[in-house]
Write a protein that holds these residues in place. Structure first.
Motif, PDB file in Angstrom:
ATOM      1  N   SER A  42     -31.948  93.694 -65.624  1.00  0.00           N
ATOM      2  CA  SER A  42     -32.399  94.871 -66.349  1.00  0.00           C
ATOM      3  C   SER A  42     -31.381  96.006 -66.265  1.00  0.00           C
ATOM      4  CB  SER A  42     -33.741  95.359 -65.798  1.00  0.00           C
ATOM      5  OG  SER A  42     -34.109  96.584 -66.419  1.00  0.00           O
ATOM      6  N   LEU A  43     -31.111  96.616 -67.417  1.00  0.00           N
ATOM      7  CA  LEU A  43     -30.236  97.780 -67.471  1.00  0.00           C
ATOM      8  C   LEU A  43     -31.028  99.075 -67.568  1.00  0.00           C
ATOM      9  CD1 LEU A  43     -27.315  96.492 -69.719  1.00  0.00           C
ATOM     10  CD2 LEU A  43     -27.434  96.625 -67.223  1.00  0.00           C
ATOM     11  N   GLY A  44     -32.351  98.960 -67.476  1.00  0.00           N
ATOM     12  CA  GLY A  44     -33.188 100.150 -67.409  1.00  0.00           C
ATOM     13  C   GLY A  44     -33.080 101.079 -68.600  1.00  0.00           C
ATOM     14  N   GLY A  45     -32.888 100.518 -69.784  1.00  0.00           N
ATOM     15  CA  GLY A  45     -32.812 101.334 -70.992  1.00  0.00           C
ATOM     16  C   GLY A  45     -31.476 101.984 -71.247  1.00  0.00           C
ATOM     17  N   ARG A  46     -30.453 101.612 -70.480  1.00  0.00           N
ATOM     18  CA  ARG A  46     -29.135 102.199 -70.690  1.00  0.00           C
ATOM     19  C   ARG A  46     -28.507 101.727 -72.008  1.00  0.00           C
ATOM     20  NH1 ARG A  46     -28.737 100.470 -65.083  1.00  0.00           N
ATOM     21  NH2 ARG A  46     -28.451 102.203 -63.623  1.00  0.00           N
ATOM     22  N   LEU A  47     -27.567 102.510 -72.491  1.00  0.00           N
ATOM     23  CA  LEU A  47     -26.826 102.192 -73.710  1.00  0.00           C
ATOM     24  C   LEU A  47     -25.684 101.239 -73.379  1.00  0.00           C
ATOM     25  CD1 LEU A  47     -26.679 103.122 -76.776  1.00  0.00           C
ATOM     26  CD2 LEU A  47     -24.880 104.687 -76.029  1.00  0.00           C
ATOM     27  N   VAL A  48     -25.531 100.173 -74.184  1.00  0.00           N
ATOM     28  CA  VAL A  48     -24.442  99.220 -73.997  1.00  0.00           C
ATOM     29  C   VAL A  48     -23.562  99.243 -75.242  1.00  0.00           C
ATOM     30  CG1 VAL A  48     -23.798  96.830 -73.518  1.00  0.00           C
ATOM     31  CG2 VAL A  48     -25.902  97.766 -72.561  1.00  0.00           C
ATOM     32  N   VAL A  49     -22.292  99.572 -75.049  1.00  0.00           N
ATOM     33  CA  VAL A  49     -21.337  99.641 -76.150  1.00  0.00           C
ATOM     34  C   VAL A  49     -20.184  98.684 -75.858  1.00  0.00           C
ATOM     35  CG1 VAL A  49     -21.957 102.035 -76.672  1.00  0.00           C
ATOM     36  CG2 VAL A  49     -20.037 101.565 -75.124  1.00  0.00           C
ATOM     37  N   PRO A  50     -19.433  98.319 -76.887  1.00  0.00           N
ATOM     38  CA  PRO A  50     -18.279  97.449 -76.623  1.00  0.00           C
ATOM     39  C   PRO A  50     -17.231  98.154 -75.776  1.00  0.00           C
ATOM     40  CG  PRO A  50     -18.296  98.212 -78.905  1.00  0.00           C
ATOM     41  CD  PRO A  50     -19.604  98.603 -78.316  1.00  0.00           C
ATOM     42  N   GLY A  51     -16.473  97.388 -75.014  1.00  0.00           N
ATOM     43  CA  GLY A  51     -15.399  97.949 -74.202  1.00  0.00           C
ATOM     44  C   GLY A  51     -14.430  98.747 -75.055  1.00  0.00           C
ATOM     45  N   PHE A  52     -13.945  99.846 -74.510  1.00  0.00           N
ATOM     46  CA  PHE A  52     -13.052 100.710 -75.266  1.00  0.00           C
ATOM     47  C   PHE A  52     -11.672 100.066 -75.423  1.00  0.00           C
ATOM     48  CE2 PHE A  52     -15.636 104.040 -72.813  1.00  0.00           C
ATOM     49  CZ  PHE A  52     -16.633 104.058 -73.773  1.00  0.00           C
ATOM     50  N   VAL A  53     -11.037 100.365 -76.544  1.00  0.00           N
ATOM     51  CA  VAL A  53      -9.698  99.854 -76.851  1.00  0.00           C
ATOM     52  C   VAL A  53      -8.800 101.063 -77.074  1.00  0.00           C
ATOM     53  CG1 VAL A  53      -8.303  98.442 -78.411  1.00  0.00           C
ATOM     54  CG2 VAL A  53     -10.677  97.771 -77.898  1.00  0.00           C
ATOM     55  N   ASP A  54      -7.884 101.308 -76.162  1.00  0.00           N
ATOM     56  CA  ASP A  54      -6.987 102.464 -76.263  1.00  0.00           C
ATOM     57  C   ASP A  54      -5.611 101.980 -76.701  1.00  0.00           C
ATOM     58  OD1 ASP A  54      -5.693 104.872 -76.086  1.00  0.00           O
ATOM     59  OD2 ASP A  54      -6.122 105.216 -73.966  1.00  0.00           O
TER      60      ASP A  54
END
Length: 380
Positions: A42-54
Motif C-alpha cells: 500500500s502506498l496510502g493514497g500517494r501520487l505515483v508518477v514516472p521517473g524524471f528524465v533530466d
C-alpha cells in the motif's frame, strides 16, 4: 519477482486515477483502477508518477560532469536519482577541445554501463555575446572536422549538441550532427528570427533553456524565442527554479508549446544539494549565494542548484499546471527527445518500472528504478 503497488493515485498517459500496478522483472506488467486484486504494497493514497528524465544537467552533490571523473559522475547521478531522476544526460561546458574529448570518453563508460543516458556538448560553438557561464576566450566557430573528433571521443554516446545557428559553418555542423544521430539544440545564440528558422530547417529540434542566453521576445523583432515556440518540430527546455524564468513566462511557453513539446530541466551544477560557497564549472569559477549560482567574475547566472523534484513541485504550485501534464514535461517529453520513450517516460505496461512516489505536498517519498526501490516509501 513480482510486486504490486496498491492504494495509489497513478499518473498514466490517460491522466490520474486511483488504482494499482504490478511490476515483474523490472517492468510494469499490469495497471488497474480501484482496489488491487489480492495483497499489495500500500502506498496510502500517494501520487505515483514516472521517473524524471533530466536531459540537461552539469552536476550536483559537489561534483561536476565536466570534470570527466567517472567516480564523481556516478556520485552526481546517485544524488539526482535520490531526488527522482531515474534517467539523466551529462552536460559538458565550453573548454579546450582536448579536455572536452577526454571528459566525453570518460563519461562514455558510464553511458555504456547504463548509469547515464548520454552526453551533451553545451559549447564551444556558441555566441560570445550570449556566452553566459562559458569562457568567451574558448568559444570557436563550428567545425565539421572537430565535431567528428568529439563524436569519436564519445564513442556513440553523445546525445545532444548546443549550437548558435548564426555562427559561420553552424548549419553544416547541425546537418552533420543530426546525420550522426545527435540532437542539435539551438541556444546561447543571438540569432534573429529568420536565422533561427534556418537552424530548424537544417535539423535542430531542441531549444536549450528557452529564454535564457538568447534575445528577448520582441513584437517587432521576435528573435529566436518566437521561432522556437511556434515550430512543432522543436522541444523547448525550461528551467523552473524561480531564478531563470518568471512563472508567467513559463506558463506562456507551456501554453504555446504544450506539454508534448516542453521539457523541464535542471541545468544543475555542482552546488545542487549543497550549501552556498565557491564551486567549479568546467574552467570557470562559480559563487553560490542564497542558492543562486553566478560566475565569480562578471555575475552571469551559471546553471542552477535545482533538482527535478523541485521543478515538478514548482510547476504545479506556482505555474498552475496539473500534475499529469507536469509528469509529461518531466518524463515523457524528454524521453521522446532522447529516443527512449519506448522504454521509459510514462507508466505504461511493458515499460521499465521507473517511478517516483510523491506525498501530499509533492515531496519525494519513494524512488524506484527498473523495479528496484532506491528509496522505499514508508509503509510500502
Amino acid at each position: 519477482m513480482s510486486i504490486t503497488l496498491s492504494d495509489a493515485r497513478v499518473v498514466t498517459l490517460d491522466g490520474e486515477h486511483d488504482g494499482w500496478l504490478t511490476i515483474e522483472d523490472g517492468r510494469i506488467t499490469h495497471i488497474g483502477h480501484g482496489a488491487a486484486p489480492g495483497n499489495g504494497h500500500s502506498l496510502g493514497g500517494r501520487l505515483v508518477v514516472p521517473g524524471f528524465v533530466d536531459m540537461h544537467s552539469h552536476g550536483g552533490a559537489g561534483g561536476s560532469f565536466p570534470d570527466g571523473d567517472p567516480g564523481t559522475a556516478a556520485e552526481v547521478a546517485a544524488f539526482h536519482l535520490g531526488k527522482g531522476t531515474t534517467t539523466m544526460v551529462a552536460s559538458l561546458v565550453t573548454a579546450p577541445l582536448d579536455r572536452i574529448a577526454r571528459a566525453a570518453s570518460a563519461l562514455a563508460d558510464l553511458c555504456e554501463q547504463g548509469l547515464l543516458a548520454g552526453i551533451h556538448f553545451e559549447g564551444p560553438y556558441i555566441a560570445r555575446s550570449r556566452c553566459g557561464a562559458h569562457d568567451p576566450a574558448l568559444l570557436r566557430d563550428p567545425s565539421r572536422e572537430e565535431l567528428r573528433q568529439l563524436l569519436k571521443a564519445g564513442r556513440g554516446q553523445v546525445r545532444m549538441l548546443t549550437i548558435a545557428p548564426e555562427l559561420p559553418g553552424a548549419l553544416d555542423v547541425i546537418r552533420d550532427a543530426v546525420a550522426d544521430g545527435v540532437i542539435a539544440a539551438l541556444g546561447h545564440s543571438d540569432a534573429v528570427y529568420d536565422k533561427t528558422i534556418e537552424g530548424i530547417e537544417a535539423g535542430a529540434s531542441v531549444a536549450t533553456h528557452l529564454y535564457n542566453a538568447m534575445p528577448q521576445l520582441g513584437h517587432r523583432n521576435p528573435g529566436p524565442i518566437a521561432a522556437l515556440l511556434e515550430d512543432d518540430r522543436v522541444t523547448v527546455e525550461l528551467i523552473n527554479d524561480g531564478v531563470h524564468v518568471h512563472p508567467a513566462m513559463l506558463g506562456l511557453a507551456i501554453r504555446a508549446a504544450g506539454s508534448g513539446r516542453t521539457a523541464l530541466i535542471t541545468d544543475a551544477m555542482a552546488a545542487a544539494g549543497m550549501g552556498d560557497g565557491r564551486y567549479p564549472l568546467g574552467p570557470m569559477t562559480v559563487d553560490v549565494k542564497d542558492g543562486v549560482a553566478r560566475i565569480a567574475d562578471g555575475g552571469s547566472i551559471a546553471g542552477s542548484t535545482l533538482t527535478m523534484d523541485v521543478a515538478f513541485k514548482r510547476t504545479v504550485e506556482q505555474v498552475g499546471v496539473a500534475p499529469a501534464e507536469v509528469a509529461r514535461m518531466a518524463s515523457l517529453t524528454p524521453a521522446r527527445v532522447l529516443g527512449l520513450d519506448h522504454e521509459i517516460g510514462s507508466i505504461t505496461v511493458g515499460k521499465y518500472a521507473d517511478l517516483v512516489v510523491l506525498g501530499d505536498t509533492l515531496e519525494v517519498e519513494g524512488v524506484m528504478r527498473r523495479g528496484v526501490w532506491i528509496r522505499r516509501p514508508s509503509g510500502a
